[in-house]
Structure formats: structure tokens, C-alpha cells
Scaffold this motif. Sequence first.
Motif, PDB file in Angstrom:
ATOM      1  N   LEU A   1       0.703  -1.289   0.007  1.00  0.00           N
ATOM      2  CA  LEU A   1      -0.069   0.081   0.081  1.00  0.00           C
ATOM      3  C   LEU A   1       0.932   1.188   0.104  1.00  0.00           C
ATOM      4  O   LEU A   1       1.897   1.249   0.619  1.00  0.00           O
ATOM      5  CB  LEU A   1      -0.960   0.084   1.084  1.00  0.00           C
ATOM      6  CG  LEU A   1      -1.796  -1.166   1.446  1.00  0.00           C
ATOM      7  CD1 LEU A   1      -2.455  -1.130   2.777  1.00  0.00           C
ATOM      8  CD2 LEU A   1      -2.746  -1.356   0.250  1.00  0.00           C
ATOM      9  N   VAL A   2       0.451   2.149  -0.942  1.00  0.00           N
ATOM     10  CA  VAL A   2       1.047   3.533  -0.891  1.00  0.00           C
ATOM     11  C   VAL A   2       0.202   4.380  -0.666  1.00  0.00           C
ATOM     12  O   VAL A   2      -1.010   4.676  -1.337  1.00  0.00           O
ATOM     13  CB  VAL A   2       1.961   3.843  -2.251  1.00  0.00           C
ATOM     14  CG1 VAL A   2       2.463   5.215  -1.977  1.00  0.00           C
ATOM     15  CG2 VAL A   2       2.944   2.769  -2.434  1.00  0.00           C
ATOM     16  N   ASP A   3       0.079   5.287   0.515  1.00  0.00           N
ATOM     17  CA  ASP A   3      -0.941   6.175   0.688  1.00  0.00           C
ATOM     18  C   ASP A   3      -2.265   5.524   0.568  1.00  0.00           C
ATOM     19  O   ASP A   3      -3.314   6.032   0.117  1.00  0.00           O
ATOM     20  CB  ASP A   3      -0.799   7.343  -0.117  1.00  0.00           C
ATOM     21  CG  ASP A   3       0.553   8.326   0.193  1.00  0.00           C
ATOM     22  OD1 ASP A   3       0.792   8.155   1.054  1.00  0.00           O
ATOM     23  OD2 ASP A   3       1.004   8.827  -1.063  1.00  0.00           O
ATOM     24  N   ASP A   4      -2.339   4.255   1.271  1.00  0.00           N
ATOM     25  CA  ASP A   4      -3.657   3.556   1.144  1.00  0.00           C
ATOM     26  C   ASP A   4      -4.194   3.205  -0.029  1.00  0.00           C
ATOM     27  O   ASP A   4      -5.193   2.566  -0.269  1.00  0.00           O
ATOM     28  CB  ASP A   4      -4.953   4.390   1.961  1.00  0.00           C
ATOM     29  CG  ASP A   4      -4.466   4.311   3.430  1.00  0.00           C
ATOM     30  OD1 ASP A   4      -3.617   3.512   3.899  1.00  0.00           O
ATOM     31  OD2 ASP A   4      -4.834   5.411   4.012  1.00  0.00           O
ATOM     32  N   GLN A   5      -3.264   3.321  -1.412  1.00  0.00           N
ATOM     33  CA  GLN A   5      -3.712   2.672  -2.672  1.00  0.00           C
ATOM     34  C   GLN A   5      -3.141   1.332  -2.536  1.00  0.00           C
ATOM     35  O   GLN A   5      -1.842   1.266  -2.407  1.00  0.00           O
ATOM     36  CB  GLN A   5      -3.143   3.574  -3.473  1.00  0.00           C
ATOM     37  CG  GLN A   5      -3.739   4.917  -3.543  1.00  0.00           C
ATOM     38  CD  GLN A   5      -3.029   5.851  -4.808  1.00  0.00           C
ATOM     39  OE1 GLN A   5      -3.073   5.385  -5.970  1.00  0.00           O
ATOM     40  NE2 GLN A   5      -2.334   7.036  -4.527  1.00  0.00           N
ATOM     41  N   ASP A   6      -3.597   0.474  -3.071  1.00  0.00           N
ATOM     42  CA  ASP A   6      -3.140  -0.933  -3.427  1.00  0.00           C
ATOM     43  C   ASP A   6      -2.215  -1.041  -4.650  1.00  0.00           C
ATOM     44  O   ASP A   6      -2.758  -0.916  -5.742  1.00  0.00           O
ATOM     45  CB  ASP A   6      -4.348  -1.844  -3.242  1.00  0.00           C
ATOM     46  CG  ASP A   6      -3.732  -3.324  -3.203  1.00  0.00           C
ATOM     47  OD1 ASP A   6      -2.670  -3.664  -3.589  1.00  0.00           O
ATOM     48  OD2 ASP A   6      -4.640  -4.391  -3.129  1.00  0.00           O
ATOM     49  N   ILE A   7      -0.974  -1.189  -4.391  1.00  0.00           N
ATOM     50  CA  ILE A   7      -0.323  -1.389  -5.647  1.00  0.00           C
ATOM     51  C   ILE A   7       0.604  -2.763  -5.653  1.00  0.00           C
ATOM     52  O   ILE A   7       1.628  -2.727  -6.398  1.00  0.00           O
ATOM     53  CB  ILE A   7       0.897  -0.198  -5.703  1.00  0.00           C
ATOM     54  CG1 ILE A   7       1.756  -0.324  -4.708  1.00  0.00           C
ATOM     55  CG2 ILE A   7       0.310   1.149  -5.891  1.00  0.00           C
ATOM     56  CD1 ILE A   7       3.118   0.495  -4.942  1.00  0.00           C
ATOM     57  N   THR A   8      -0.119  -3.704  -5.038  1.00  0.00           N
ATOM     58  CA  THR A   8       0.606  -5.209  -5.036  1.00  0.00           C
ATOM     59  C   THR A   8       0.783  -5.365  -6.590  1.00  0.00           C
ATOM     60  O   THR A   8      -0.187  -5.613  -7.358  1.00  0.00           O
ATOM     61  CB  THR A   8      -0.382  -6.032  -4.388  1.00  0.00           C
ATOM     62  OG1 THR A   8      -0.902  -5.412  -3.152  1.00  0.00           O
ATOM     63  CG2 THR A   8       0.338  -7.363  -4.187  1.00  0.00           C
ATOM     64  N   GLY A   9       2.025  -5.760  -6.844  1.00  0.00           N
ATOM     65  CA  GLY A   9       2.321  -6.363  -8.138  1.00  0.00           C
ATOM     66  C   GLY A   9       2.353  -5.186  -9.394  1.00  0.00           C
ATOM     67  O   GLY A   9       2.546  -5.611 -10.387  1.00  0.00           O
ATOM     68  N   GLN A  10       2.054  -4.165  -8.887  1.00  0.00           N
ATOM     69  CA  GLN A  10       2.144  -3.031  -9.845  1.00  0.00           C
ATOM     70  C   GLN A  10       3.238  -2.357 -10.191  1.00  0.00           C
ATOM     71  O   GLN A  10       4.109  -2.317  -9.381  1.00  0.00           O
ATOM     72  CB  GLN A  10       0.939  -1.997  -9.713  1.00  0.00           C
ATOM     73  CG  GLN A  10      -0.154  -2.434  -9.201  1.00  0.00           C
ATOM     74  CD  GLN A  10      -0.943  -2.976 -10.534  1.00  0.00           C
ATOM     75  OE1 GLN A  10      -0.760  -2.723 -11.843  1.00  0.00           O
ATOM     76  NE2 GLN A  10      -2.090  -4.132 -10.256  1.00  0.00           N
TER      77      GLN A  10
END
Length: 209
Positions: free
Chosen positions: A165-174
Amino acid sequence: MTFSPRTEPPVVTGAITDAQTGAPLAGVQVDLVDASNLGIHTRTAADGTYRLEGLPPGRYTISAHGEAIGDGYDWALEKIAVEPGLNVINFGLTLAPLVVATVEYIGSGVPPTPGDYMVSVRVDGNTRGITFNGQETFEFRGLKSGQARIGVGFAALSYKLAAVLVDDQDITGQVFELRAGDRLTGVRILITDDLSGAVRTEGQFQRRD
């Protein structure tokens, strides 16, 4: 009697500064090398200046490395022709991207022990990894700009990645663009011992410039 004109020996000098503020950068490593990667090295003084001498005229590559200065600066290089006398080469360095990740164990069993996993940041095919040794925070300084991905590798098969999570954004695998000067200090990595289901991969990293 004929006198040959005196040739001044080459001297390469200049100043290294913060590209944004213009402040001098002390302790930056400056390398001057030839095509065989042989040359001389120095560090900038308190006022950001440097001086290199003792090499013959010719073509060289000069580079300034500020990765270890403060929060870490990007490095810069330039191919130059060194002439007799004074050669002035200045560099303005930009802050290198900084990634600070906090790992949280959200499982219900036995928490990971040192050596069970490694947090990594991969930028344009180059991977920087830090092994878990009991710490909760992982700092990646001196990174290059480029296409980046944050991940975790596990030595213990009883754990898996739940989310990044970056700033509560889910960026798993991105994959996302990591820019010079970026300060990603709010990265949260969640790991679990619940091995059922798939790792979440939804969501794209939306920059909040």
C-alpha cells in the motif's frame, strides 16, 4: 636559441550543488576515468568544490556520486575532452528517489523471524533488497528513477505477501514511475500466514503531485 611554449598541466575543477536549491554539496565523490576505467578520484570540500589533477590531456568520463549524501542524490556523468590548463565542470545533482517501507504481519500464527523474507525495490531491471533482521522499517536510498515495483521474497514458505500500500492505494504487483525527488515514506507492506486465496493485484498507483 628557441624556446618551446610552456604547456600548463591539465586541471579539472568545479562545484557540485543541489540542482533545486543551489546549495553546495560536501562529500560528493567525483571520478575522472579514461576508456580503460583508470583515473583519479576525490570528494568535494565543504563549499562543494573539487579539484582533480595529474592526468594527461585526453578524453575522459567524469561522474559525481551523491548517493551517500543526506537523503541521497542521483549521480551524474559527462564525457569530456580534458585540455591543458583549467577545465571547469560543474554538476547540479537532483535528490534520488527515497522509498521507506513498513512491514506489518497480519497473520494469526507465528510472526516471521530474521531471515524469513526480503523486501525489494526493482527499478528498470535492477533490484535492491534488504533482508528482514527484526526491523519493521526498510529504507531504500540512492535509487535511480525509472519503472519500479516493490515486492517481498520469502525464504519461509509459510508466509506470503498480502498487499503493498502507498498512501492507502493498493499497488500489489504493480509497476509505477519512480521519479527523481520522490519521497515514498508511507509504504505499508502486509504479510500473512494465510496461504489460501490469491494475492490482491487490483488498483493502479495514482500519483498525488
